[in-house]
Scaffold this active site. Structure first.
Site, mmCIF file in Angstrom:
data_model
loop_
_atom_site.group_PDB
_atom_site.id
_atom_site.type_symbol
_atom_site.label_atom_id
_atom_site.label_comp_id
_atom_site.label_asym_id
_atom_site.label_seq_id
_atom_site.Cartn_x
_atom_site.Cartn_y
_atom_site.Cartn_z
ATOM 1 N N HIS A 152 0.867 -1.421 0.074
ATOM 2 C CA HIS A 152 0.127 -0.102 0.131
ATOM 3 C C HIS A 152 0.818 1.291 -0.172
ATOM 4 O O HIS A 152 1.933 1.151 0.375
ATOM 5 C CB HIS A 152 -0.961 0.131 1.189
ATOM 6 C CG HIS A 152 -2.208 -1.173 1.159
ATOM 7 N ND1 HIS A 152 -2.996 -1.229 2.057
ATOM 8 C CD2 HIS A 152 -2.303 -2.030 0.237
ATOM 9 C CE1 HIS A 152 -3.984 -2.045 1.567
ATOM 10 N NE2 HIS A 152 -3.481 -2.583 0.642
ATOM 11 N N GLU A 176 0.539 4.077 1.871
ATOM 12 C CA GLU A 176 0.906 4.337 3.127
ATOM 13 C C GLU A 176 2.130 3.541 3.585
ATOM 14 O O GLU A 176 3.185 3.950 4.120
ATOM 15 C CB GLU A 176 -0.262 4.150 3.986
ATOM 16 C CG GLU A 176 -1.428 4.910 3.655
ATOM 17 C CD GLU A 176 -2.280 3.883 3.063
ATOM 18 O OE1 GLU A 176 -3.467 4.100 3.204
ATOM 19 O OE2 GLU A 176 -1.973 3.155 2.196
ATOM 20 N N CYS A 217 -6.469 1.172 5.104
ATOM 21 C CA CYS A 217 -7.028 -0.159 5.684
ATOM 22 C C CYS A 217 -6.466 -0.285 7.356
ATOM 23 O O CYS A 217 -5.737 0.310 7.616
ATOM 24 C CB CYS A 217 -6.448 -1.274 4.865
ATOM 25 S SG CYS A 217 -4.887 -1.784 5.191
ATOM 26 N N CYS A 232 -2.754 -0.799 7.477
ATOM 27 C CA CYS A 232 -2.099 0.691 7.471
ATOM 28 C C CYS A 232 -2.362 1.380 8.504
ATOM 29 O O CYS A 232 -1.448 2.080 9.132
ATOM 30 C CB CYS A 232 -2.373 1.407 6.323
ATOM 31 S SG CYS A 232 -1.745 0.654 4.698
#
Length: 155
Positions: free
Chosen positions: A81, A83, A109, A112
Site C-alpha cells: 500500500h 501508506e 485499511c 495501514c
C-alpha cells in the site's frame, strides 16, 4: 472542517504520485505523502515490492482473478500500500514521521492504520473512503485525527 491551501497542495500531490502506481486497476492507484511543518518527509504509491513483477506487467489483478472483494484479504495482492511504502521509505532513510500528517488517496485499511499509529502519525487526510470500518475504530481509539478532504471544503 475547513482545509487550507497546504492541505490542497498535498492532496494534489497524492494524485500525482498515485499515477506512478503499478496497480493493474486504474481505480486503485493510490498515492501518499507524509508531511511535517509544511515539508514533505516521504512519499509512497502502491506497487509490488522490489524484485516482484507488478500486476500491470502481469496484465491482470490477482484480486480480480480470485474474486476478492475490496476491503478484504489485503494479503492477497502483489502491491504494497501507498501508506506502507511511504513509511518504509522513511525508515530506510532514517526520517522520523512522529507527529506528521499523512495525506493519502483512500482512507487506510486496518493494517495501514496499525502502522500509522505505531509510527506516530498524528493526522490522516484522505480523499476517498476505503471499506474498512475497523481501521477507523483503531485510529480513533489511538487519537489519530482522520479527516476526509472533500471538494466542498476546499479553500
Amino acid at each position: 472542517m475547513a482545509f487550507d491551501k497546504w492541505d490542497l497542495r498535498f492532496i494534489e500531490m497524492t494524485r500525482t504520485i498515485a499515477g506512478w502506481a503499478s496497480c493493474f486497476k486504474p481505480d486503485r492507484k493510490m498515492g501518499a505523502v507524509i508531511v511535517r511543518d509544511k515539508r514533505i518527509l516521504t512519499t509512497g504509491y502502491n506497487g509490488a515490492p522490489q524484485g516482484i513483477l507488478p500486476c500491470v506487467e502481469r496484465g491482470e489483478c490477482l484480486r480480480v482473478k480470485l474474486g476478492i472483494p475490496s476491503g478484504t484479504r489485503a494479503e492477497l495482492c502483489y502491491a504494497v500500500h501507498a501508506e506502507q511504502n511511504a513509511l518504509v521509505q522513511a525508515a530506510r532513510m532514517g526520517v522520523s514521521v512522529f507527529g506528521a500528517t499523512l495525506y493519502v488517496s483512500y482512507s487506510p485499511c486496518a493494517i495501514c492504520a496499525k502502522l500509522i499509529i505505531n509510527a506516530g502519525i498524528s493526522r490522516v487526510v484522505y480523499e476517498r473512503d476505503y471499506p474498512d470500518g475497523f481501521s477507523r475504530e483503531l485510529l480513533e481509539e489511538a487519537g489519530v485525527l482522520l479527516e476526509k478532504y472533500e471538494e466542498a471544503q476546499k479553500v
